[in-house]
Each structure stands twice: as structure tokens, then as C-alpha cells.
Design an enzyme around this catalytic site. Structure first.
Site, PDB file in Angstrom:
ATOM      1  N   GLU A   1      -7.591 -32.203  20.150  1.00  9.93           N
ATOM      2  CA  GLU A   1      -8.027 -30.653  20.400  1.00  9.93           C
ATOM      3  C   GLU A   1      -9.448 -30.478  19.957  1.00  9.93           C
ATOM      4  O   GLU A   1      -9.850 -29.625  19.603  1.00  9.93           O
ATOM      5  CB  GLU A   1      -6.984 -29.842  19.978  1.00  9.93           C
TER       6      GLU A   1
ATOM      7  N   SER B   1     -14.082 -33.354  15.032  1.00  7.17           N
ATOM      8  CA  SER B   1     -14.850 -32.826  14.029  1.00  7.17           C
ATOM      9  C   SER B   1     -16.239 -32.346  14.718  1.00  7.17           C
ATOM     10  O   SER B   1     -16.835 -31.374  14.403  1.00  7.17           O
ATOM     11  CB  SER B   1     -15.025 -33.338  12.755  1.00  7.17           C
TER      12      SER B   1
ATOM     13  N   ALA C   1     -13.118 -38.538  30.238  1.00  2.00           N
ATOM     14  CA  ALA C   1     -13.747 -37.103  29.995  1.00  2.00           C
ATOM     15  C   ALA C   1     -12.772 -36.660  28.888  1.00  2.00           C
ATOM     16  O   ALA C   1     -11.647 -36.182  28.845  1.00  2.00           O
ATOM     17  CB  ALA C   1     -13.109 -36.207  31.318  1.00  2.00           C
TER      18      ALA C   1
ATOM     19  N   THR D   1      -7.454 -34.087  28.726  1.00  2.00           N
ATOM     20  CA  THR D   1      -8.283 -35.480  28.522  1.00  2.00           C
ATOM     21  C   THR D   1      -8.006 -36.357  29.869  1.00  2.00           C
ATOM     22  O   THR D   1      -6.815 -36.606  30.238  1.00  2.00           O
ATOM     23  CB  THR D   1      -7.728 -36.254  27.356  1.00  2.00           C
TER      24      THR D   1
END
Ligand SMILES: Cc1cc2nc3c(=O)[nH]c(=O)nc-3n(C[C@H](O)[C@H](O)[C@H](O)COP(=O)(O)OP(=O)(O)OC[C@H]3O[C@@H](n4cnc5c(N)ncnc54)[C@H](O)[C@@H]3O)c2cc1C
Length: 381
Positions: free
Chosen positions: A363, A366, A130, A126
Site C-alpha cells: 500500500e 516508505s 506499475a 498493482t
């Protein structure tokens, strides 16, 4: 198809639970308040084999599978999600990237030290610009003779400030977009490589999350991990396994919240009876228990497929999506069952409520999990 734990898995759960309750539970609130990183616990977990569960014994790992790994993360997170995420980022992101994509030489150099907990790992994908769109990475690596020179800043890296080893993604061919990003291994102490700002977080406060900075950081050719320009594609494969650990993190915290709520509902009396006798409270406990079971089943399916060497993009995304959203619901109801006491730091559920939210974000949010699953469904339909 069998739904029983093996005797070894039962024993493993018991052993990790005893460790977590004995060595972690007494300090949880103090570490949370002071944002104290539990480095001593990390070293002890390494000695017990819990920092390298999924790696082969010949590389110093415990030679276990993903179900056992999930059990370890669940039991640590049932007591403290911070410890759970420290172990998860170290194992299934940093170490697993080196193990899966690295050369034999890199495996031999890094995995034994990482698996023993002597070295702690972090994994940096990350960046400030980005996140969900991780292919928009700006950190760049430019070849200079046999070396690579890295410049740029990563953000939100778990373990950044305590890591001995960092696997970081950097652009090596901007024109090639997703196929122009490579993974590099940076060792602590390499000139031009350092951790930056440490974030002050809502939850998981004993874990350290922050910037990783590269300023004219020179890495030898041997620090490229995996094929040149395939680092982003490799990251997506690494994240397939990583999502099983985020699901386990969510399940562990949800279990902790559920256990506390069940216990409290039997002790707390209102209107002359334990509140567990009210059907409304029972319904909450039922919904929490069903969510927990469903999350575990989805995650163990993904884990067992990983153990069989199968690609689990759909299954691990489903497990991560369901488990994290279920865990948020469970922690919310656990606070509700505690009434006003749920809002007070003398009870454990307010911390689960804060900590568990990360699982719907880290990671892949949702929303991104739904994109990943939709892509898989449409491909197979
Ligand atoms: C505590 C913590 C630990 C972390 N650890 C690590 C780590 O170890 N290593 C690492 O590399 N990263 C780590 N991360 C980063 C994490 O993976 C990112 O925060 C996450 O992927 C989201 O990126 P973002 O924060 O930039 O949000 P954004 O990408 O800016 O998203 C903002 C919102 O927009 C939505 N959104 C974005 N794109 C779309 C789309 N196409 N469709 C629909 N909705 C969309 C998102 O779902 C979200 O709701 C960590 C983050 C935290 C908070």
C-alpha cells in the site's frame, strides 16, 4: 481530546484476543510452513462480525468505527499477520471501494455477503510494470456495446486465489492518464477472469498473494464501480483508509514481538540474573514500548479523523510510515533480545521479523509515503 479506550473497545480487544489465541495461535507455524490459507478462520471471523467492521448494520456490517477496526486488525496480527492482512485487504480495500464508490445496487449486492465473510474480496491495482507508479496501469477495458472487455494481468494481489469478488483497475482512456483509469468488479467464475501464479513469500506466508488475469473478460455495464475514468483517483481515497489498516497490521505484529521479548527477557538468565536486569536490554524494551505507543497514537488519530469523515491523506501516510518502520525496528530488537533462540523457529519472533517487512512495502512503500507526506506539507506551508 481523550486518550482512553471506551468500555466497548476494551471488550472488543479482549474478545478478538481470545479468538486469536484460541483459534489461530495453535496453527500459526504449521500454516506458515505449508503456506496454508486459513479459509475456515475467515468464515468464523465473518460470523463474529470482524470481516465487515466498518460497514453499517443495515448492510450487514458491524457498524463500528476505524479505531475498533484497527483494534481487530492489531489483535489478529499480534498472533498472525497473515490473518491480519487477509482481513485488511478484504475490508479496507475491496469492500470499502465498493461501499464508498459503488452504486446503491452494488452496495446491496456485495457488502452484506462480504461483511458476513460468505464472500472474500481482493483488490487489484498493482501490475508488474506499475507498482509505486500505479497510474502506469496497462490492463485495459474496452467498451463493446453495453459491456466492457478486460485484458491484462495484475500482480501481488492479496487474497487473489480465494476471492469471490475482485475490484480491479483498468485503463479506459489511455490519453487521459490518471483520469483514464476505471474500477471494475469481477465475480469469481466470470469467463476470462482467474487467479494466476501464487507467490512464494518471505513472510505472511499463510496469506495468498498473486496474479489476477483478465483474458477477454466480458463484464456488464453494471460492473463498473464508481465514475468512469475516476477509478485511480478513487483508489487513492481508498488507500487513505487502507493505510490505517497496514499501520494496525504493523502495530499488531510489533506488539506480538514486544510481548514475546519482554516475557523472554524475564525468563532467560545469563551471568546469574534475568537478562531483563541488564540496562542495555531494558533500553531496548523502552525504545520498543515508546515506538509502539507513538505508532498507536498516530494511527488512532488517523482512524478517528476517518470516523469524522475527514480526508486523512497526510495523517494515514504518517501513521503507516511510522508504524511500519517502528515495527521493523521492534521485531529486529525482539530477535536480538532472544539471542540465538530468536533465530530458531521454536520461538515466535523470527516470524514477526519476516512478516513485518511487508508493512514498509505494501500500500505504498516508505519512500512513496514520504513523497505523499512531503506533497501535503508543501501544499499547506
Ligand atoms: C505481500 C504483498 C501483498 C500485496 N497486496 C497487494 C494488493 O492486495 N493489491 C495491490 O494492488 N497491490 C498489492 N501489493 C503490491 C504493493 O502495493 C507494491 O509491491 C508496492 O506498491 C511497491 O510496488 P513495486 O513492488 O512495484 O515496487 P517499485 O515501485 O518497483 O519500487 C522499487 C523501489 O523503488 C522505490 N521507488 C519507486 N518509485 C520511487 C520514487 N518516485 N521515489 C523514490 N523511490 C521510489 C520504492 O520505494 C522501492 O524501494 C502487495 C505486495 C506484497 C509484497
Amino acid at each position: 481530546m481523550t486518550f482512553d479506550y471506551t468500555a466497548d473497545q476494551v471488550q472488543l480487544r479482549k474478545a478478538v484476543r481470545e479468538f486469536a489465541e484460541g483459534e489461530i495461535a495453535p496453527h500459526v507455524m504449521e500454516w506458515d510452513e505449508a503456506q496454508t490459507f486459513p479459509l475456515e478462520v475467515v468464515r468464523k471471523l465473518g460470523k463474529l462480525g470482524y470481516m465487515g467492521a466498518i460497514f453499517p448494520e443495515e448492510l450487514g456490517g458491524a457498524g463500528l468505527g476505524y479505531i475498533e477496526y484497527a483494534i481487530i486488525i492489531e489483535e489478529l496480527s499480534r498472533v498472525d499477520g497473515s490473518v491480519g492482512i487477509i482481513v485488511a485487504a478484504h475490508t479496507s480495500l475491496c469492500s470499502n471501494h465498493v461501499y464508498k464508490m459503488g452504486s446503491d445496487e452494488q452496495r446491496r449486492k456485495y457488502i452484506p455477503k462480504l461483511a458476513s465473510g460468505e464472500w472474500l474480496g481482493c483488490w487489484s491495482l498493482t501490475e508488474p510494470e506499475a507498482g509505486s507508479d500505479a497510474a502506469g496501469t496497462r490492463t485495459k477495458a474496452v467498451r463493446d456495446g453495453d459491456d466492457w472487455v478486460l485484458n491484462g494481468a495484475k500482480t501481488f494481489t492479496t487474497n487473489a486465489h480465494y476471492a469471490d469478488v475482485c475490484v480491479a483497475m483498468a485503463v479506459t482512456d489511455r490519453a487521459a492518464a490518471q483520469h483514464g483509469i476505471s474500477a471494475f468488479i469481477a465475480d469469481r467464475g466470470t469467463p476470462g477472469f482467474r487467479a494466476g501464479k501464487k507467490e512464494n513469500k518471505l513472510g505472511l506466508r499463510a496469506s495468498a498473494t498473486g496474479e489476477v488475469i483478465f483474458e477477454n473478460c466480458r463484464l456488464g455495464a453494471g460492473q463498473l464501480c464508481g465514475k468512469l475514468n475516476e477509478g485511480f483517483v478513487d483508489s487513492l481515497k481508498v488507500l487513505d483508509g487502507g493505510r490505517v489498516s497496514i499501520a494496525a497490521l504493523a502495530i499488531g505484529m510489533a506488539q506480538g514481538a514486544y510481548d514475546a521479548a519482554l516475557r523472554y527477557s524475564k525468563l532467560r538468565k545469563q551471568f546469574g540474573r534475568p537478562i531483563s536486569e541488564f540496562q542495555t536490554i531494558q533500553n531496548k524494551l523502552v525504545d520498543m514500548a515508546v515506538d509502539l505507543d507513538a505508532a498507536r497514537l498516530l494511527n488512532y488519530r488517523a482512524g478517528s479523523m476517518l470516523d469524522q469523515g475527514k480526508r486523512v491523506t497526510r495523517e494515514s501516510s504518517m501513521a503507516k510510515l511510522f508504524a511500519s518502520e517502528a515495527a521493523v525496528r521492534i521485531a529486529n530488537e525482539a530477535v536480538q533480545i532472544h539471542g540465538g533462540y530468536g533465530f530458531i523457529k521454536d520461538y515466535p519472533v523470527e516470524k514477526f521479523y519476516r512478516d513485518v517487512k511487508l508493512c514498509t512495502i505494501g500500500e505504498g512503500t516508505s519512500e512513496i509515503q514520504r513523497l505523499v507526506i512531503a506533497r501535503q506539507l508543501l501544499k499547506s506551508g
